[in-house]
Design a protein around this motif. Structure first.
Motif, PDB file in Angstrom:
ATOM      1  N   MET A  36      19.936  14.422 -11.079  1.00  0.00           N
ATOM      2  CA  MET A  36      20.744  15.693 -11.354  1.00  0.00           C
ATOM      3  C   MET A  36      20.161  16.805 -11.441  1.00  0.00           C
ATOM      4  O   MET A  36      20.860  18.014 -11.008  1.00  0.00           O
ATOM      5  CB  MET A  36      21.407  15.342 -12.824  1.00  0.00           C
ATOM      6  N   ALA A  37      18.788  17.113 -11.281  1.00  0.00           N
ATOM      7  CA  ALA A  37      17.841  18.330 -11.626  1.00  0.00           C
ATOM      8  C   ALA A  37      17.633  18.553 -10.167  1.00  0.00           C
ATOM      9  O   ALA A  37      16.979  19.456  -9.765  1.00  0.00           O
ATOM     10  CB  ALA A  37      16.751  17.763 -12.428  1.00  0.00           C
ATOM     11  N   GLY A  38      18.107  17.887  -9.182  1.00  0.00           N
ATOM     12  CA  GLY A  38      17.851  18.221  -7.664  1.00  0.00           C
ATOM     13  C   GLY A  38      16.597  17.801  -7.004  1.00  0.00           C
ATOM     14  O   GLY A  38      16.417  18.226  -5.898  1.00  0.00           O
ATOM     15  N   GLY A  39      16.129  16.531  -7.591  1.00  0.00           N
ATOM     16  CA  GLY A  39      15.161  16.053  -6.703  1.00  0.00           C
ATOM     17  C   GLY A  39      14.975  14.310  -7.198  1.00  0.00           C
ATOM     18  O   GLY A  39      16.068  13.999  -7.979  1.00  0.00           O
ATOM     19  N   SER A  40      14.440  13.728  -6.275  1.00  0.00           N
ATOM     20  CA  SER A  40      14.585  12.250  -6.510  1.00  0.00           C
ATOM     21  C   SER A  40      13.169  11.730  -6.465  1.00  0.00           C
ATOM     22  O   SER A  40      12.112  12.270  -7.008  1.00  0.00           O
ATOM     23  CB  SER A  40      15.438  11.626  -5.268  1.00  0.00           C
ATOM     24  N   VAL A  41      13.032  10.463  -5.923  1.00  0.00           N
ATOM     25  CA  VAL A  41      11.869   9.576  -5.926  1.00  0.00           C
ATOM     26  C   VAL A  41      10.306  10.387  -5.584  1.00  0.00           C
ATOM     27  O   VAL A  41       9.537  10.310  -6.397  1.00  0.00           O
ATOM     28  CB  VAL A  41      11.847   8.073  -5.656  1.00  0.00           C
ATOM     29  N   ARG A  42      10.556  10.785  -4.336  1.00  0.00           N
ATOM     30  CA  ARG A  42       9.590  11.510  -3.924  1.00  0.00           C
ATOM     31  C   ARG A  42       9.163  12.651  -4.796  1.00  0.00           C
ATOM     32  O   ARG A  42       7.747  12.667  -5.036  1.00  0.00           O
ATOM     33  CB  ARG A  42       9.828  12.033  -2.699  1.00  0.00           C
ATOM     34  N   CYS A  43       9.866  13.293  -5.445  1.00  0.00           N
ATOM     35  CA  CYS A  43       9.628  14.830  -6.165  1.00  0.00           C
ATOM     36  C   CYS A  43       8.720  14.025  -7.462  1.00  0.00           C
ATOM     37  O   CYS A  43       8.095  14.891  -8.044  1.00  0.00           O
ATOM     38  CB  CYS A  43      10.816  15.390  -6.542  1.00  0.00           C
ATOM     39  N   THR A  44       9.130  12.894  -7.863  1.00  0.00           N
ATOM     40  CA  THR A  44       8.631  12.293  -9.212  1.00  0.00           C
ATOM     41  C   THR A  44       7.345  12.037  -8.990  1.00  0.00           C
ATOM     42  O   THR A  44       6.531  11.464 -10.083  1.00  0.00           O
ATOM     43  CB  THR A  44       9.321  11.491  -9.905  1.00  0.00           C
ATOM     44  N   ILE A  45       6.782  11.922  -8.033  1.00  0.00           N
ATOM     45  CA  ILE A  45       5.609  11.035  -7.580  1.00  0.00           C
ATOM     46  C   ILE A  45       4.323  12.200  -6.903  1.00  0.00           C
ATOM     47  O   ILE A  45       4.736  12.752  -5.908  1.00  0.00           O
ATOM     48  CB  ILE A  45       5.595   9.995  -6.657  1.00  0.00           C
ATOM     49  N   ALA A  46       3.172  12.314  -7.626  1.00  0.00           N
ATOM     50  CA  ALA A  46       2.014  13.070  -7.059  1.00  0.00           C
ATOM     51  C   ALA A  46       1.083  12.133  -6.470  1.00  0.00           C
ATOM     52  O   ALA A  46       0.602  11.379  -7.439  1.00  0.00           O
ATOM     53  CB  ALA A  46       1.476  14.178  -7.975  1.00  0.00           C
ATOM     54  N   GLY A  47       1.015  12.015  -5.308  1.00  0.00           N
ATOM     55  CA  GLY A  47      -0.096  10.717  -4.721  1.00  0.00           C
ATOM     56  C   GLY A  47      -1.472  11.073  -4.824  1.00  0.00           C
ATOM     57  O   GLY A  47      -1.881  12.341  -4.741  1.00  0.00           O
ATOM     58  N   ILE A  48      -2.160  10.211  -5.014  1.00  0.00           N
ATOM     59  CA  ILE A  48      -3.649  10.688  -5.198  1.00  0.00           C
ATOM     60  C   ILE A  48      -4.554  10.137  -3.994  1.00  0.00           C
ATOM     61  O   ILE A  48      -4.594   8.777  -3.614  1.00  0.00           O
ATOM     62  CB  ILE A  48      -4.246   9.747  -6.438  1.00  0.00           C
ATOM     63  N   HIS A  49      -4.780  11.121  -3.089  1.00  0.00           N
ATOM     64  CA  HIS A  49      -5.502  10.668  -1.664  1.00  0.00           C
ATOM     65  C   HIS A  49      -6.966  10.863  -1.894  1.00  0.00           C
ATOM     66  O   HIS A  49      -7.576  11.617  -1.062  1.00  0.00           O
ATOM     67  CB  HIS A  49      -5.041  11.509  -0.650  1.00  0.00           C
ATOM     68  N   LEU A  50      -7.420  10.574  -3.129  1.00  0.00           N
ATOM     69  CA  LEU A  50      -9.007  10.574  -3.512  1.00  0.00           C
ATOM     70  C   LEU A  50      -9.608   9.254  -3.609  1.00  0.00           C
ATOM     71  O   LEU A  50      -9.045   8.255  -3.884  1.00  0.00           O
ATOM     72  CB  LEU A  50      -8.978  11.303  -4.757  1.00  0.00           C
ATOM     73  N   SER A  51     -11.000   9.179  -3.501  1.00  0.00           N
ATOM     74  CA  SER A  51     -11.970   7.948  -3.489  1.00  0.00           C
ATOM     75  C   SER A  51     -12.201   7.869  -5.170  1.00  0.00           C
ATOM     76  O   SER A  51     -12.216   8.841  -5.871  1.00  0.00           O
ATOM     77  CB  SER A  51     -12.989   8.256  -3.041  1.00  0.00           C
ATOM     78  N   LYS A  52     -12.090   6.704  -5.654  1.00  0.00           N
ATOM     79  CA  LYS A  52     -12.036   6.116  -7.065  1.00  0.00           C
ATOM     80  C   LYS A  52     -13.570   6.359  -7.402  1.00  0.00           C
ATOM     81  O   LYS A  52     -14.444   6.098  -6.412  1.00  0.00           O
ATOM     82  CB  LYS A  52     -11.472   4.752  -7.243  1.00  0.00           C
ATOM     83  N   ARG A  53     -13.866   6.707  -8.455  1.00  0.00           N
ATOM     84  CA  ARG A  53     -15.193   6.749  -8.974  1.00  0.00           C
ATOM     85  C   ARG A  53     -15.726   5.286  -9.228  1.00  0.00           C
ATOM     86  O   ARG A  53     -14.970   4.486  -9.582  1.00  0.00           O
ATOM     87  CB  ARG A  53     -15.397   7.608 -10.093  1.00  0.00           C
ATOM     88  N   GLY A  54     -16.794   4.964  -8.918  1.00  0.00           N
ATOM     89  CA  GLY A  54     -17.411   3.582  -9.366  1.00  0.00           C
ATOM     90  C   GLY A  54     -17.099   2.653  -8.358  1.00  0.00           C
ATOM     91  O   GLY A  54     -16.985   1.299  -8.668  1.00  0.00           O
TER      92      GLY A  54
END
Length: 310
Positions: A292-310
């Protein structure tokens, strides 16, 4: 199954989601968001929104996606459930912080999220564009831009939330080729965010082609996507209105998934689902209150395109 198992820089395996405690439809964004429901600003949908994000996060984790779930108890940030607009992360340890059009959305930027990224992942630098808000120049993250992380292209529908000057500057800093275009619905209203119009997965792209105004530019978009080896799946304006373009490819337990809403899933044809299922497992998430707020699943997700530490 072999195509599903292939890892891809397009599909992050870790994401950030925000669980709202004081959710409501944001009156500051209703002017240029035709997808937003016209409900009373004081209507309380907080519990439904909280539960929807909670269940969505669990479902994604069940498919092997790492979900960093943050809570937002504030009343002043009604759109905090959409974190993809204020920052993005990129291979090589790069993070961008973006200028937001609505003043109350600027309050969504959180130091604790940035500190978590630096602690858990390898962050080389952060480029902060948010100061450009004072000049009324806006570029709302992966809402404004849809990235082809493989071929390094940033697709961008022109709007007040996607300034061409910052788009060029961002693409220079982050090594993307900008591909901007005008897109409007049948009522002549500009598409407010590119990520409701298109989704780019590893092997296919979902695009509301009929809404791209210029014939030549539309053909260029199709050509560029097909040159990258993707199948272009055209979405109708009706499907776009049901958020069928607002999806994101993720990498889970040794296979790639497409996270999308139940609304979007129901709007797709059997033929479209079959084609998409050749390379991704479709994972519908039920978030009607959030939508209802004008966004859907893609909008709720910030992808992490970074390498994990360790």
């Amino acid at each position: 199954m072999k195509r599903l198992q292939k890892n891809s820089v397009q599909a992050p395996s870790s994401i950030i989601m925000i669980r709202p405690h004081k959710f409501k439809v944001n009156p500051e964004t209703s002017v240029d968001n035709a997808f937003q429901a016209k409900v009373l600003p004081d209507a309380d949908y907080s519990k439904q929104a909280f539960d929807e994000i909670s269940m969505a996060a669990v479902k994604l984790e069940d498919h092997g996606v790492t979900v960093h779930l943050f809570d937002d108890p504030l009343e002043l940030t009604p759109d905090s459930v959409f974190p993809n607009n204020w920052f993005s992360t990129h291979k090589g340890g790069h993070v961008a912080i973006y200028p937001m059009k609505a003043e109350n959305r600027r309050l969504e930027r959180r130091q604790d999220i940035l500190e978590m990224l630096k602690k858990e992942y390898r962050v080389q630098d952060m480029i902060d564009y948010s100061g450009l808000e004072q000049d009324k120049l806006f570029l709302e993250g992966t809402g404004a831009m849809v990235f082809d992380h493989i071929d390094r292209v940033a697709y961008a529908a022109q709007s007040d939330r996607t300034n061409p000057i910052i788009l060029e500057r961002f693409c220079t800093h982050f090594n993307y080729e900008p591909m901007a275009f005008s897109a409007k619905d049948s009522n002549g209203v500009a598409i407010y965010h590119t990520n409701v119009l298109m989704c780019i997965a590893t092997d296919y792209a979902l695009v509301g082609l009929s809404m791209i105004e210029d014939d030549a530019r539309r053909a260029e978009v199709v050509e560029r996507l097909e040159e990258s080896g993707r199948t272009v799946i055209e979405l109708s304006e009706e499907q776009i209105a049901k958020y069928a373009g607002n999806a994101i490819e993720l990498y889970g337990s040794n296979y790639r998934i497409l996270a999308l809403s139940q609304t979007a899933f129901d709007a797709l044809t059997d033929a479209q689902k079959s084609l998409m299922s050749e390379s991704t497992k479709l994972v519908p998430l039920n978030i009607p209150t959030i939508e209802m707020a004008g966004g859907s699943v893609r909008c709720t997700i910030a992808g992490i395109h970074l390498s994990k530490r360790g």
